[in-house]
Design a protein around this motif. Sequence first.
Motif, PDB file in Angstrom:
ATOM      1  N   GLY A  82       0.676  -1.224  -0.149  1.00  0.00           N
ATOM      2  CA  GLY A  82       0.079  -0.012   0.116  1.00  0.00           C
ATOM      3  C   GLY A  82       0.919   1.223  -0.143  1.00  0.00           C
ATOM      4  N   PHE A  83       1.975   1.248   0.749  1.00  0.00           N
ATOM      5  CA  PHE A  83       2.601   2.395   0.807  1.00  0.00           C
ATOM      6  C   PHE A  83       3.573   2.569  -0.600  1.00  0.00           C
ATOM      7  CE2 PHE A  83       7.082   4.045   2.546  1.00  0.00           C
ATOM      8  CZ  PHE A  83       6.602   5.551   2.305  1.00  0.00           C
ATOM      9  N   ALA A  84       4.021   1.355  -1.230  1.00  0.00           N
ATOM     10  CA  ALA A  84       4.648   1.332  -2.403  1.00  0.00           C
ATOM     11  C   ALA A  84       3.845   1.981  -3.244  1.00  0.00           C
ATOM     12  CB  ALA A  84       5.134   0.027  -2.756  1.00  0.00           C
ATOM     13  N   ALA A  85       2.448   1.686  -3.470  1.00  0.00           N
ATOM     14  CA  ALA A  85       1.716   2.233  -4.447  1.00  0.00           C
ATOM     15  C   ALA A  85       1.429   3.642  -4.346  1.00  0.00           C
ATOM     16  CB  ALA A  85       0.211   1.417  -4.276  1.00  0.00           C
ATOM     17  N   SER A  86       1.492   4.145  -2.985  1.00  0.00           N
ATOM     18  CA  SER A  86       1.318   5.635  -3.061  1.00  0.00           C
ATOM     19  C   SER A  86       2.467   6.480  -2.890  1.00  0.00           C
ATOM     20  CB  SER A  86       0.582   5.861  -1.700  1.00  0.00           C
ATOM     21  OG  SER A  86       0.998   5.587  -0.541  1.00  0.00           O
ATOM     22  N   TRP A  87       3.821   6.132  -2.830  1.00  0.00           N
ATOM     23  CA  TRP A  87       5.125   6.741  -2.784  1.00  0.00           C
ATOM     24  C   TRP A  87       5.470   7.696  -3.638  1.00  0.00           C
ATOM     25  CZ3 TRP A  87       7.663   8.864   0.780  1.00  0.00           C
ATOM     26  CH2 TRP A  87       9.033   9.194   0.334  1.00  0.00           C
ATOM     27  N   ASP A  88       4.964   7.407  -4.986  1.00  0.00           N
ATOM     28  CA  ASP A  88       5.369   8.463  -5.806  1.00  0.00           C
ATOM     29  C   ASP A  88       4.400   9.795  -5.823  1.00  0.00           C
ATOM     30  OD1 ASP A  88       7.510   6.927  -7.151  1.00  0.00           O
ATOM     31  OD2 ASP A  88       6.313   6.099  -8.520  1.00  0.00           O
ATOM     32  N   ARG A  89       3.097   9.374  -5.534  1.00  0.00           N
ATOM     33  CA  ARG A  89       1.981  10.399  -5.236  1.00  0.00           C
ATOM     34  C   ARG A  89       2.596  11.109  -4.374  1.00  0.00           C
ATOM     35  NH1 ARG A  89      -3.774   9.697  -3.467  1.00  0.00           N
ATOM     36  NH2 ARG A  89      -4.487  12.038  -3.780  1.00  0.00           N
TER      37      ARG A  89
END
Length: 154
Positions: free
Chosen positions: A131-138
């Motif tokens: 979940g963190f990986a999926a949001s890190w770029d944003r």
Amino acid sequence: MSASGNAYWGRHGAAGLLLRAPRPDGSAAVLLQHRAPWSHQGGTWGLPGGARDSHETAEQAAVREAEEEAGLVPEQVTVRTTVVTAEVSGWTYTTVIADASVELATVPNRESAELRWVAEDEVADLPLHPGFAASWDRLREVTAAIPLLVNPQS
């Protein structure tokens, strides 16, 4: 539980604290939690956080969870903004972005194998919670637009 069968913690949603602090060169470090092996997605890196209580805002929940999981003193944390980083059937996970004037000392609880201040540029090199990986770029885009407070308590 979602239609896909994934479990989501917190009847009222969940929140995590993305805490930044200045490194000696002026760049930002973020506090990451290496999740205990027994926990959901154990062995991955993410943010201190957890379920919101019915009476809490996302900001209050994230700061409380960071106090419980990392021993942080709430008065040393300055909340800057929030970002809803996951939403499923009315359930939300909110990332609360905050600053500290220095890389604060931490005290891990049983949910943490380790707590570590990591340079923002090195976060993606770690095995991140999905979940963190999926949001890190944003989240990087959001933090880039918010100047790091060098002395938030002044």
